[in-house]
Each structure stands twice: as C-alpha cells, then as structure tokens.
Design a protein around this motif. Structure first.
Motif, PDB file in Angstrom:
ATOM      1  N   ARG A 221      -6.462  -1.195  11.419  1.00 19.48           N
ATOM      2  CA  ARG A 221      -6.108  -1.493  12.346  1.00 19.48           C
ATOM      3  C   ARG A 221      -4.477  -1.529  12.572  1.00 19.48           C
ATOM      4  N   GLU A 222      -3.999  -0.866  11.609  1.00 24.02           N
ATOM      5  CA  GLU A 222      -2.718  -0.911  11.026  1.00 24.02           C
ATOM      6  C   GLU A 222      -1.909   0.327  11.175  1.00 24.02           C
TER       7      GLU A 222
ATOM      8  N   ARG B 119     -10.173   9.971  -0.648  1.00 21.21           N
ATOM      9  CA  ARG B 119      -8.665  10.512  -0.910  1.00 21.21           C
ATOM     10  C   ARG B 119      -7.820   9.730  -0.357  1.00 21.21           C
ATOM     11  N   ARG B 120      -7.986   8.650  -0.279  1.00 21.24           N
ATOM     12  CA  ARG B 120      -7.410   7.313   0.303  1.00 21.24           C
ATOM     13  C   ARG B 120      -6.721   7.269  -1.350  1.00 21.24           C
ATOM     14  N   PHE B 121      -7.875   7.170  -2.270  1.00 16.93           N
ATOM     15  CA  PHE B 121      -7.204   6.658  -4.175  1.00 16.93           C
ATOM     16  C   PHE B 121      -7.128   8.125  -4.759  1.00 16.93           C
ATOM     17  N   ALA B 122      -7.335   8.593  -4.627  1.00 18.08           N
ATOM     18  CA  ALA B 122      -6.757   9.925  -5.061  1.00 18.08           C
ATOM     19  C   ALA B 122      -5.376  10.054  -5.008  1.00 18.08           C
ATOM     20  N   ARG B 123      -4.673   9.137  -3.555  1.00 22.09           N
ATOM     21  CA  ARG B 123      -3.449   8.846  -3.573  1.00 22.09           C
ATOM     22  C   ARG B 123      -3.308   8.147  -3.709  1.00 22.09           C
ATOM     23  N   PHE B 124      -3.733   6.927  -3.783  1.00 24.63           N
ATOM     24  CA  PHE B 124      -2.889   6.222  -4.662  1.00 24.63           C
ATOM     25  C   PHE B 124      -3.282   6.434  -6.021  1.00 24.63           C
TER      26      PHE B 124
ATOM     27  N   PRO C  19       0.910  -1.148  -0.017  1.00 27.89           N
ATOM     28  CA  PRO C  19      -0.015   0.390  -0.172  1.00 27.89           C
ATOM     29  C   PRO C  19       0.886   1.384  -0.272  1.00 27.89           C
ATOM     30  N   VAL C  20       0.703   2.150  -0.783  1.00 28.56           N
ATOM     31  CA  VAL C  20       1.144   3.900  -0.365  1.00 28.56           C
ATOM     32  C   VAL C  20       0.610   4.166   0.928  1.00 28.56           C
ATOM     33  N   SER C  21       0.062   3.942   1.516  1.00 30.06           N
ATOM     34  CA  SER C  21      -0.673   3.989   2.741  1.00 30.06           C
ATOM     35  C   SER C  21       0.271   3.933   3.569  1.00 30.06           C
TER      36      SER C  21
ATOM     37  N   ARG D 138      12.550 -11.103 -12.183  1.00 34.01           N
ATOM     38  CA  ARG D 138      11.433 -11.789 -11.617  1.00 34.01           C
ATOM     39  C   ARG D 138      10.318 -11.269 -10.354  1.00 34.01           C
ATOM     40  N   LEU D 139      10.572  -9.972 -10.320  1.00 33.86           N
ATOM     41  CA  LEU D 139       9.480  -8.566  -9.403  1.00 33.86           C
ATOM     42  C   LEU D 139       8.866  -8.381 -10.445  1.00 33.86           C
ATOM     43  N   ARG D 140       6.867  -8.904 -10.469  1.00 34.07           N
ATOM     44  CA  ARG D 140       5.894  -8.596  -9.892  1.00 34.07           C
ATOM     45  C   ARG D 140       5.268  -7.649  -8.866  1.00 34.07           C
ATOM     46  N   LEU D 141       5.477  -6.107  -9.817  1.00 33.46           N
ATOM     47  CA  LEU D 141       5.326  -5.546  -8.226  1.00 33.46           C
ATOM     48  C   LEU D 141       3.606  -4.829  -8.276  1.00 33.46           C
ATOM     49  N   GLY D 142       3.015  -5.478  -7.169  1.00 31.91           N
ATOM     50  CA  GLY D 142       1.962  -5.494  -6.487  1.00 31.91           C
ATOM     51  C   GLY D 142       2.132  -4.607  -6.088  1.00 31.91           C
ATOM     52  N   LEU D 143       0.314  -3.919  -6.339  1.00 35.41           N
ATOM     53  CA  LEU D 143       0.562  -1.871  -5.342  1.00 35.41           C
ATOM     54  C   LEU D 143      -1.179  -2.031  -5.565  1.00 35.41           C
ATOM     55  N   GLY D 144      -1.640  -1.377  -4.093  1.00 36.53           N
ATOM     56  CA  GLY D 144      -2.804  -0.929  -3.500  1.00 36.53           C
ATOM     57  C   GLY D 144      -2.445   0.468  -2.737  1.00 36.53           C
ATOM     58  N   ALA D 145      -3.847   0.877  -2.595  1.00 39.18           N
ATOM     59  CA  ALA D 145      -4.623   1.906  -1.811  1.00 39.18           C
ATOM     60  C   ALA D 145      -5.137   1.783  -0.119  1.00 39.18           C
ATOM     61  N   GLY D 146      -4.598   0.456   0.289  1.00 39.46           N
ATOM     62  CA  GLY D 146      -4.782   0.221   1.895  1.00 39.46           C
ATOM     63  C   GLY D 146      -5.954   0.388   2.265  1.00 39.46           C
TER      64      GLY D 146
END
Length: 307
Positions: free
Chosen positions: A110-111, A124-129, A75-77, A98-106
């Motif tokens: 809890r964490e 705003r979370r998806f705007a940041r993503f 996550p970019v969060s 061999r890397l596949r760069l998986g990315l998400g918004a978060g």
C-alpha cells in the motif's frame, strides 16, 4: 539474562507529545530500549500521524541517556542506502553509540504504491536488499573509501563521516524469519538477528539454522545477537486480560508467539524465550493511549529479570 525493550508502530498515530511520553516511560521504567517501525501508513485503515523515522530518532538520541533504540526495520525499498548510512552514522554518534540499525527489504504494498516507490517482486526485492546491505556496511564499517557496482546501487571511492560512535559503525540488525533469503543475509552482514512473532520452539530451530550458516561463512555463532519482536497483551489481573483479549483466543495468540496474560504469565513466557536463546525481546505495545499499563508491566517484570 534476557532484556526487555519497547516497540511501537510509528505510523499508528505517533505525534511528538506521544513520542516524548513513550521515551519517558521506556527510559524511566528501566526498559532496555525503544524501537519503532518505519512506515508511511498502515497496510489498511486511515492515515494517522506518522513521525518520519530519522527525525524522531535524532530527537531520541539527544533527549535520552541510557536506552538503545532503532528502527524495526527500515526498508531499502524507499530509503536509499547511502542516505540511510549517512543518517545512521550521525545519529549513532549523537547518541554515544546507542543506535541499533534495523534494515529490511520492504513489504507493504500500500505505501509503496501510494508514494510511488517500486516494491519489486520477491526475488528482485531481496537482490536489491542484499546490495543495500553491501552499500551500508561498506560505508559504515570501512575506514577508507568504498567502491561497489551493482544492478541497483553504485559507489566509487565514497566515504562518510561520522560513521558512528565506534570504528565499525552502529550494529546492523536484520529482521525476519525466512530461512532461504533472510537468514543467509544475516549470516553475511548482520550483528543482530531479530525474529518476528514466533514462539520459543521455532526461535530455537531458526537460531540453530543461523548457527550453521554462520559457521559455513567463517563467523562465530556468538558474533550475532539474537532478539525477538513480539506483541504483549498484558493485564494487571485476569479480568483485565480477558477484557483486552475480547473475542480472541489466548492459546491462539500464544501459538503465534505473543506474550499474553498477567505479569506472572508474561514472565513465564520470557523465561521460555530466554531458554531458547533470545537475548532481548522487543515488546510491541499497540495501546499507546494506555502507557500507565506499560509502566506497570515494567515495574512488575523488570526487577524479576535483574533490570
């Protein structure tokens, strides 16, 4: 031909001895790849061993030879996209591509609250993503200095090296099933779409929607790989399947996209997904204290799939 990879939860007791053993099983049994989540802790329950993502992937890049690997998803969060791009370029270069760069918004509140990161509201979370994707792809895919000015991130003549094993950097994977927010980002930025816990029919529907979005943006539908992360509940015989299911209903789990049953049933489920356009399945394996059963699953199904 559909491929099968292994996916584990990196926050669920992942120690160095276990990570080494999982890598050994994935590489030695013929699975196409090894993926892991990127979390500090689970959404509930106690804190367990949780190897930091890029430390573990650096080790994997240098201690395996064949399997592809990556986060599902990072996550970019709580990871700054500039640092993520820098780390990804280095790890991909180390692994020979061999890397596949998986990315998400978060997503996990809890964490974020525990460690002081702002998850933000959905919009705003998806705007940041989206800005994070812009930054990461600009740094990894551009041969020259990159500039960008957004609400969350800025670049001014920035560049990184190495950017990966290929001139375009490691493939970017975007995970999720959302038609309104996620799929448009896939169409704009991703080399691979990774759906999560859905069955063949729903996968086909979303894949067709992605085709339309790609065509609208001037991209070939075939330019984006289609993969799926789902759980495997595998038993070597029917008695073991029933023991693993406990009080859960097989049909309900299968309706949620899980692959449940003996090797023959798992194979049938994979064939259905292949017919729906799935090119690789990342089988989430929660029983990391029983990797012999994972080896048995690979031995039973992978030769049937031509692996």
């Amino acid at each position: 031909m559909i491929e099968v990879a292994v996916m584990i939860e990196g926050q669920d007791g992942l120690s160095w001895p276990l990570w080494r053993r999982v890598a050994e099983v994935a590489e030695g049994s013929g699975f196409a790849g090894l993926y892991r989540s990127d979390h500090f802790v689970g959404p509930d329950g106690p804190y367990k061993d949780a190897l930091e993502l890029w430390t573990s992937l650096t080790w994997l890049a240098d201690n395996t030879e064949r399997i592809e690997f990556g986060p599902l998803v990072s996550p970019v969060s709580f990871r700054h996209p500039v640092i993520t791009a820098w780390q990804a370029g280095a790890v991909d270069s180390l692994s020979g591509g061999r890397l596949r760069l998986g990315l998400g918004a978060g997503w996990q509140r809890r964490e974020h609250e525990a460690f002081g990161f702002d998850l933000l509201g959905t919009e705003r979370r998806f705007a940041r993503f989206a800005e994070g994707l812009e930054v990461i792809t600009a740094l990894l895919r551009s041969g020259g200095p990159a500039s960008f000015s957004g609400d969350f991130y800025r670049l001014d003549g920035a560049s990184i090296s190495p950017r990966g094993a290929s001139p375009s950097g490691p493939p970017v994977v975007i995970g999720g099933n959302g038609e309104r927010r996620t799929l448009p980002l896939v169409a704009r930025y991703a080399d691979e779409w990774n759906a999560v816990f859905i069955g063949a029919e729903r996968f086909r529907e979303l894949s067709e929607r992605l085709d339309a979005l790609l065509e609208e943006s001037g991209r070939e539908p075939r330019s984006v790989r289609r993969t799926l992360m789902t759980r495997a509940v595998y038993g070597r015989d029917e008695r073991e399947v029933e023991r693993l299911l406990g009080d859960r209903e097989r049909g309900e789990l299968q309706a949620d996209g899980l692959l449940v049953g003996t090797a023959e049933e798992i194979l049938a489920g994979l064939r259905d997904l292949e017919a729906a356009g799935v090119e690789r399945v990342m089988l989430q394996w929660l029983d990391t204290d029983d990797l012999e059963r994972l080896e048995d699953l690979g031995r039973e199904i992978l030769p049937e799939l031509g692996a």
